[in-house]
Scaffold this active site. Structure first.
Site, PDB file in Angstrom:
ATOM      1  N   ASN A  89      -4.755   5.900  -1.036  1.00  0.00           N
ATOM      2  CA  ASN A  89      -3.985   6.288   0.150  1.00  0.00           C
ATOM      3  C   ASN A  89      -3.319   7.650  -0.019  1.00  0.00           C
ATOM      4  O   ASN A  89      -3.138   8.388   0.953  1.00  0.00           O
ATOM      5  CB  ASN A  89      -2.940   5.219   0.477  1.00  0.00           C
ATOM      6  CG  ASN A  89      -3.581   3.984   1.082  1.00  0.00           C
ATOM      7  OD1 ASN A  89      -4.722   4.021   1.508  1.00  0.00           O
ATOM      8  ND2 ASN A  89      -2.851   2.882   1.103  1.00  0.00           N
TER       9      ASN A  89
ATOM     10  N   HIS B 226      -3.700  -4.067  -5.347  1.00  0.00           N
ATOM     11  CA  HIS B 226      -3.823  -3.486  -4.013  1.00  0.00           C
ATOM     12  C   HIS B 226      -5.271  -3.496  -3.544  1.00  0.00           C
ATOM     13  O   HIS B 226      -6.106  -2.725  -4.028  1.00  0.00           O
ATOM     14  CB  HIS B 226      -3.267  -2.047  -4.005  1.00  0.00           C
ATOM     15  CG  HIS B 226      -3.371  -1.394  -2.678  1.00  0.00           C
ATOM     16  ND1 HIS B 226      -3.728  -0.076  -2.514  1.00  0.00           N
ATOM     17  CD2 HIS B 226      -3.191  -1.885  -1.423  1.00  0.00           C
ATOM     18  CE1 HIS B 226      -3.762   0.217  -1.223  1.00  0.00           C
ATOM     19  NE2 HIS B 226      -3.440  -0.863  -0.547  1.00  0.00           N
TER      20      HIS B 226
ATOM     21  N   GLU C 270      -6.901  -1.450  -6.607  1.00  0.00           N
ATOM     22  CA  GLU C 270      -5.995  -0.697  -7.479  1.00  0.00           C
ATOM     23  C   GLU C 270      -5.055  -1.668  -8.195  1.00  0.00           C
ATOM     24  O   GLU C 270      -4.425  -2.511  -7.548  1.00  0.00           O
ATOM     25  CB  GLU C 270      -5.179   0.305  -6.657  1.00  0.00           C
ATOM     26  CG  GLU C 270      -6.013   1.452  -6.120  1.00  0.00           C
ATOM     27  CD  GLU C 270      -5.246   2.372  -5.195  1.00  0.00           C
ATOM     28  OE1 GLU C 270      -5.456   3.595  -5.263  1.00  0.00           O
ATOM     29  OE2 GLU C 270      -4.426   1.870  -4.385  1.00  0.00           O
TER      30      GLU C 270
ATOM     31  N   SER D 293       0.820  -1.215   0.000  1.00  0.00           N
ATOM     32  CA  SER D 293       0.000   0.000   0.000  1.00  0.00           C
ATOM     33  C   SER D 293       0.850   1.259   0.000  1.00  0.00           C
ATOM     34  O   SER D 293       0.338   2.344  -0.238  1.00  0.00           O
ATOM     35  CB  SER D 293      -0.920   0.017   1.229  1.00  0.00           C
ATOM     36  OG  SER D 293      -0.143  -0.055   2.415  1.00  0.00           O
TER      37      SER D 293
END
Length: 648
Positions: free
Chosen positions: A490, A440, A452, A419
């Site tokens: 993120n 991800h 992702e 991540s």
């Protein structure tokens, strides 16, 4: 069968009458993989019903030529309405056609062979009987509320009468689906049978025409003297999850049923219950926009790649849940960790997930059989997809991928679930760095749809394309992103969360921050989100993104040092009891706090698009809606900045 040729040439429907004088009407939407109701399809259905009625058959069975029954109305039609009045004309067409179907003087049966959504359920309700294929792919749902509208082709009128108000509103107000067996239990389906006897069961039910099921005493009371109480209780449940000013549709559904027995034409002048008022509301346009964004994400996962075997390394919460989802979707999964006692909790959690989701002992057993503990890691030799889900340590990941590359099949996808680390840094350990891709997932894996798919500077395009196809194969939404710290989700959440922690450091109550963001439309506020994700993960991600130890918020570092990591330890920013945060009352706040909280999020979303981390603003909106829960009724952060901010 004796073919009866109706005088009208039908594009989407065909019908015939067999030796038992049963009419079989088949929906086969031309040029489409799924059946949906366009205006033309509805008009043709009306013509077919009249032609069949003129033949005076013993009964009628409606079936699908597709792998699935009917996916509902063609949402493309909604984008063409120039006014709420045009929308009502489309509603009137469907209402009238289904009314004609319900009034046919002979038995009618819907033979449901897979997904049955929206208008498909309403067509089934118009039939006297419903025979469903007993298979996991058969799902009944009325998802209109998720588009900001309501099932106005008799759905609100007929479903409570058939299954009772409680079961009906469980579907109408949430968009929740039920499988064939639950549909039979609540009375929505008359039969749920395997494929080998589906057609014959539909035939026998139609010919025998058993008496229709009558609602029990409790359901009659709930639809009669207790109607006001039922609506009041249901409204309270809706209010816990959705504000009326943001999501008017569930409230309108309740009012339409309470005041007008589900008849949208009787409610046309009542803003609290009318279809016109919903189509005029900005939420509806934004939710329809999100529907098409979701379809675009699904389209990004179209490809010929099909995995049969997945190998997951790392049996923590993330890795274990990835393995469970893959096994639940029919894939063979080997799950690797350093010792059996590290694998046992993941298998136990998987069993609980399978029981909740699959609800059938045999299917649960089969899914568990597909999930194979693998301490030695030999499963990597046969796997089509290998997913690394170990702790965020660059050297450990490099060493692992060097070992995996040496034994993996040449065509296998080598994927990291990192991540915060860059793929380019991990790939230095590989002889062929073009094989490495990021896949991800987000926590909790069973609930969050977005994944992702990270393409590094060296990743081969076909590897990234195959990874996206794999994501769709396990029923998730793939979002292609470029290799950059934090990727999309993120990266955008980082400044938002850091800003919230700084405000807590300055003395703002976490409850106040959460209340402000929930009012804005987020599913949960930043403090509760941090506790849910884990404060240790927030700290690690923050350091990776910010690279400045002096900027780490005090509350975050002190909590992690004390081992108070949030929900998983029972104490974080909040104390957690039975999975719920124990919150005090928020302090009063004004719009300036909302602006201060959401500002960094919106600014970072703009920067991500400018830097080309995602292909365009629409994909950024899709990723942030499905990955962070950004207020869906606002249409996405960039859409909100461009169109909705002035309107609030």
């Amino acid at each position: 069968m004796e073919r009866i040729d109706p005088q009208v040439l039908l594009k989407h429907w065909r019908w015939e009458i067999d030796q038992d004088r049963l009419a079989w009407l088949t929906f086969d939407k031309q040029g489409e993989s799924a059946n949906t109701f366009s205006r033309q399809a509805l008009e043709e259905l009306r013509g077919a019903l009249r032609a069949i009625g003129a033949q005076k058959p013993k009964g009628l069975i409606i079936r699908s030529a597709k792998d699935g029954f009917i996916a509902g109305a063609d949402v493309e039609e909604f984008t063409r309405f120039k006014s709420p009045q045009e929308a009502m004309a489309f509603v009137k067409l469907g209402w009238d056609v289904f009314q004609e179907l319900s009034e046919l003087p002979f038995p009618t049966t819907a033979m449901v062979n897979g997904f049955c959504m929206g208008g498909g359920v309403e067509l089934a309700l118009a039939c006297r009987y419903r025979v469903a294929l007993d298979d996991p792919k058969t799902r009944f749902a009325l998802p209109e509320v998720m588009l900001g509208i309501m099932p106005a082709w008799h759905g609100v009128q007929w479903l409570p009468k058939l299954v009772g108000p409680a079961a009906a509103f469980d579907m109408l107000l949430t968009g929740k689906s039920v499988d064939a067996r639950r549909a039979k239990r609540i009375g929505l389906a008359d039969q749920a049978v395997p494929l080998r006897i589906l057609e014959n069961t539909a035939r026998m039910v139609t010919l025998e025409a058993p008496p229709r099921r009558k609602p029990g005493l409790l359901n009659r009371l709930m639809a009669g003297p207790l109607k006001g109480l039922v609506v009041s209780q249901a409204r309270k449940q809706v209010a816990k999850k959705a504000r009326r000013e943001h999501y008017p549709a569930p409230y309108a559904i309740l009012e339409l049923w309470r005041k007008y027995d589900g008849n949208p034409f009787a409610a046309s002048s009542d803003p609290s219950a009318s279809v016109e008022s919903l189509f005029a509301h900005p939420t509806t346009a934004n939710l329809i926009r999100i529907f098409f964004l979701q379809e675009r994400l699904k389209g990004l996962g179209k490809g010929d790649f099909k995995a049969r075997h997945v190998h997951v390394v790392g049996a923590g919460v993330m890795g274990g849940d990835i393995a469970a989802i893959c096994a639940m979707r029919g894939l063979t999964v080997t799950l690797q960790d350093t010792a059996p006692d590290r694998l046992a909790p993941a298998v136990k959690r998987s069993a609980q997930l399978f029981k909740r989701r699959l609800r059938d002992g045999l299917r649960v057993r089969d899914a568990l059989d597909r999930l194979i503990p693998d301490v030695g890691g030999q499963g990597a030799r046969q796997a089509d997809v290998i997913i690394e889900a170990i702790f965020e340590n660059l050297q450990a990941k490099r060493e692992l991928f060097a070992r995996l590359e040496a034994i993996a099949k040449p065509g296998a996808i080598l994927a990291t679930n990192t991540s915060s680390l860059k793929l380019a840094d991990i790939a230095t350990a590989l002889k062929d760095p073009t094989r490495l891709v990021g896949i991800h997932f987000f926590n909790p894996v069973p609930l969050l749809q977005l994944v992702e798919v990270v393409q590094g500077a060296q990743t081969r395009p076909e590897i990234a394309s195959n990874a996206a196809a794999f994501v769709r194969q396990i029923d998730k939404l793939p979002l292609p992103v470029k290799d950059s710290p934090g990727f999309l989700v993120n990266r955008v959440l980082g400044p938002y969360m850091q800003n919230a922690f700084r405000l807590i450091d300055e003395g703002v109550k976490p409850e106040t921050l959460d209340a402000a963001m929930e009012e804005f439309g987020m599913p949960m506020g930043p403090a509760e989100l941090a506790d849910t994700v884990g404060l240790d993960i927030c700290l690690a991600a923050g350091k990776a993104l910010v690279k400045d130890a002096t900027s780490v918020p005090r509350v975050l570092s002190s909590k992690v040092e004390a081992g108070q990591l949030g929900k998983k330890t029972g104490q974080g920013i909040y104390r957690w009891v039975d999975g719920k945060a124990q919150k005090g009352a928020p302090a009063s706040y004004g719009p300036e706090l909302v602006e201060k909280l959401i500002g960094p999020y919106l600014a970072e979303a703009e920067r991500v698009v400018e830097e080309g981390i995602v292909a365009d603003a629409d994909l950024a909106d899709a990723g942030l809606i499905f990955g962070t829960g950004f207020a869906p009724f606002r249409g996405g952060p960039l859409h909100y900045l461009q169109h909705g901010k002035a309107a609030g």
